[in-house]
Design a protein around this motif. Sequence first.
Motif, PDB file in Angstrom:
ATOM      1  N   SER A 148      -3.863   5.670   5.534  1.00  0.00           N
ATOM      2  CA  SER A 148      -4.030   6.114   4.145  1.00  0.00           C
ATOM      3  C   SER A 148      -4.715   7.470   4.032  1.00  0.00           C
ATOM      4  N   GLY A 162       0.806  -1.214   0.000  1.00  0.00           N
ATOM      5  CA  GLY A 162       0.000   0.000   0.000  1.00  0.00           C
ATOM      6  C   GLY A 162       0.841   1.267   0.000  1.00  0.00           C
ATOM      7  N   TYR A 214      -0.979  -4.498   6.287  1.00  0.00           N
ATOM      8  CA  TYR A 214      -2.218  -4.141   5.582  1.00  0.00           C
ATOM      9  C   TYR A 214      -3.084  -3.204   6.429  1.00  0.00           C
ATOM     10  N   VAL A 215      -3.183  -3.521   7.714  1.00  0.00           N
ATOM     11  CA  VAL A 215      -3.987  -2.688   8.614  1.00  0.00           C
ATOM     12  C   VAL A 215      -3.381  -1.289   8.716  1.00  0.00           C
ATOM     13  N   VAL A 261      -6.646  -6.242   3.172  1.00  0.00           N
ATOM     14  CA  VAL A 261      -6.789  -6.652   4.576  1.00  0.00           C
ATOM     15  C   VAL A 261      -7.447  -8.028   4.652  1.00  0.00           C
ATOM     16  N   ASN A 310      -8.766   3.688  -3.746  1.00  0.00           N
ATOM     17  CA  ASN A 310      -7.689   3.237  -2.864  1.00  0.00           C
ATOM     18  C   ASN A 310      -8.195   2.585  -1.589  1.00  0.00           C
ATOM     19  N   SER A 311      -9.237   3.164  -0.978  1.00  0.00           N
ATOM     20  CA  SER A 311      -9.756   2.609   0.278  1.00  0.00           C
ATOM     21  C   SER A 311     -10.289   1.199   0.088  1.00  0.00           C
ATOM     22  N   LYS A 312     -11.039   0.985  -0.997  1.00  0.00           N
ATOM     23  CA  LYS A 312     -11.589  -0.351  -1.266  1.00  0.00           C
ATOM     24  C   LYS A 312     -10.480  -1.348  -1.599  1.00  0.00           C
ATOM     25  N   ASN A 339      -1.600   0.222   6.421  1.00  0.00           N
ATOM     26  CA  ASN A 339      -1.942   0.911   5.167  1.00  0.00           C
ATOM     27  C   ASN A 339      -3.324   1.547   5.246  1.00  0.00           C
ATOM     28  N   TYR A 340      -4.274   0.750   5.677  1.00  0.00           N
ATOM     29  CA  TYR A 340      -5.665   1.196   5.728  1.00  0.00           C
ATOM     30  C   TYR A 340      -5.842   2.316   6.758  1.00  0.00           C
ATOM     31  N   LEU A 398      -7.345  -1.243  -0.533  1.00  0.00           N
ATOM     32  CA  LEU A 398      -6.620  -1.565   0.697  1.00  0.00           C
ATOM     33  C   LEU A 398      -7.466  -2.412   1.637  1.00  0.00           C
ATOM     34  N   ALA A 399      -8.784  -2.189   1.648  1.00  0.00           N
ATOM     35  CA  ALA A 399      -9.684  -3.017   2.459  1.00  0.00           C
ATOM     36  C   ALA A 399      -9.673  -4.462   1.959  1.00  0.00           C
TER      37      ALA A 399
END
Length: 525
Positions: free
Chosen positions: A205, A78, A198-199, A345, A337-339, A201-202, A341-342
């Motif tokens: 972000s 991310g 991953y968490v 996760v 980007n949010s979706k 990143n989210y 990165l989700a």
Amino acid sequence: MMGLAGVQENGNGEMGLSLGGKNKYKRMDSQLIDDYDDSHDLQDEDCRSSSRNYVMACAIFASLNNVLLGYDVGVMSGAVIFIQEDLKITEVQQEILVGILSIVSLFGSLAGGRTSDIIGRKWTMALASVIFQVGAAVMTLAPSFEILMIGRLLAGVGIGFGVMIAPVYIAEISPTVSRGSLTSFPEIFINIGILLGYVSNYAFSGLPVHINWRIMLAVGILPSIFIGFALFIIPESPRWLVMQNRIEEARSVLLKTNENKREVEERLAEILIAAGMTNGEKHEEKAVWRELLNPSPPLRRMLVTGFGIQCFQQITGIDATVYYSPEIFSVAGVKGNSKLLAATVAVGVTKTVFILFAIFLIDKLGRKPLLYISTIGMTICLFSLALTLSLPGSGQIGTALAVLFVCGNVAFFSVGMGPVCWVLTSEIFPLRVRAQASALGAVGNRVSSGLVAMSFLSVSRAITVAGTFFIFSAISALSVVFVYALVPETKGKSLEQIELLFKDKHEWQGSEVELGDVEQLVPKE
């Protein structure tokens, strides 16, 4: 009267005194024996519990360096999106930034084998932590791509040390019965690190672009701080201590990790033989590399198995899937980007959850069955993912299937190929060459990982993402054949007994789950 008195055996196989047909005295004696046995059973259970807890604590602390590798893999997937935007790097620079860590880590792994033989397994872990901390700090403060790369190079060397030494240390300190599950801990911690990445990143972000990726990378320093505390708790490997002729210290460590004193002495005797020290002498250290370059037939089989399984772990594309999951999901139809990165996760959660199955099954089901389940499952998921991505206009169903198959691939990887690969390479080599032979396996792993990570975007542009995953699925199918032909079952055997598996060419080639009970492993006179 003498004819009436005799010794009888009770139902538990104990000898009791009886007079005629009455069991009065026998019952009293049995009661005393039962009380004595109950007391000893409680003491033995307490001792076993204490040993288990101690070994588990050692395995956990030794695995902390692997959190660093996992975190870097997860967070970079991310962070590179924002690094690209902030530092204006090209696609080629992006590939180099992502993949160079794996390439550089091979130098750490190569040096780690030799270093761990000189300063010990424990202090090699400490060195790995310090080098990574310096690299992470440089990356966090990097004002340009060039400085970022310097930090990345340092972090890679530190990770190379840590990834190589943790499984070796845990295998050498663990009791035979639980060695598989405990040696899986480094892979578990890699998965935990990926999930944390991953968490992270989210979570970060939403911050400004010039700050968020720096915080993401800085958080990776935290796990290495705990390693400093671990050094005051974990002991040195008993097998390394024997190699240094520190026999009493080795016996002391074995007593802490094994509740059975008789077994401790037997295990110590086996280690002394394996180290070539029964006559007060040990193998010359300079002979190790000579032996690896010109191996005997059994050692050659070990090297083929160890190096091969490490390479297959990576050339089936797991790091490409993890590093570039946002790009893969973008091709599959996930927007924003949010979706993206989700969705990554979800991959991290899947990878972490399924590694738990491996912990419970590796010492019960065995190494080889888990490898079969893993490689066959990965082949199916990789082929299905490639097929899904190659079908145009599949819409939301295609997107959902792509996410499902990516998660399925990492799930099957975590059940077998991920942890079992490291378990095997830490237990199949003889003591005198174990650290440096394991380092060679780790080099194969890191080179394969780096080549895949550094070429994924370019290859995907040339033959499409779907075409790339068709190649991964074909390689995964080959790994099934490799496991069948060249990987023996090592469950339930001591490290010293495993050596004997490779001395029998027929057993090595047959390599079925039933490979030799302990009785069959005794060398023939």
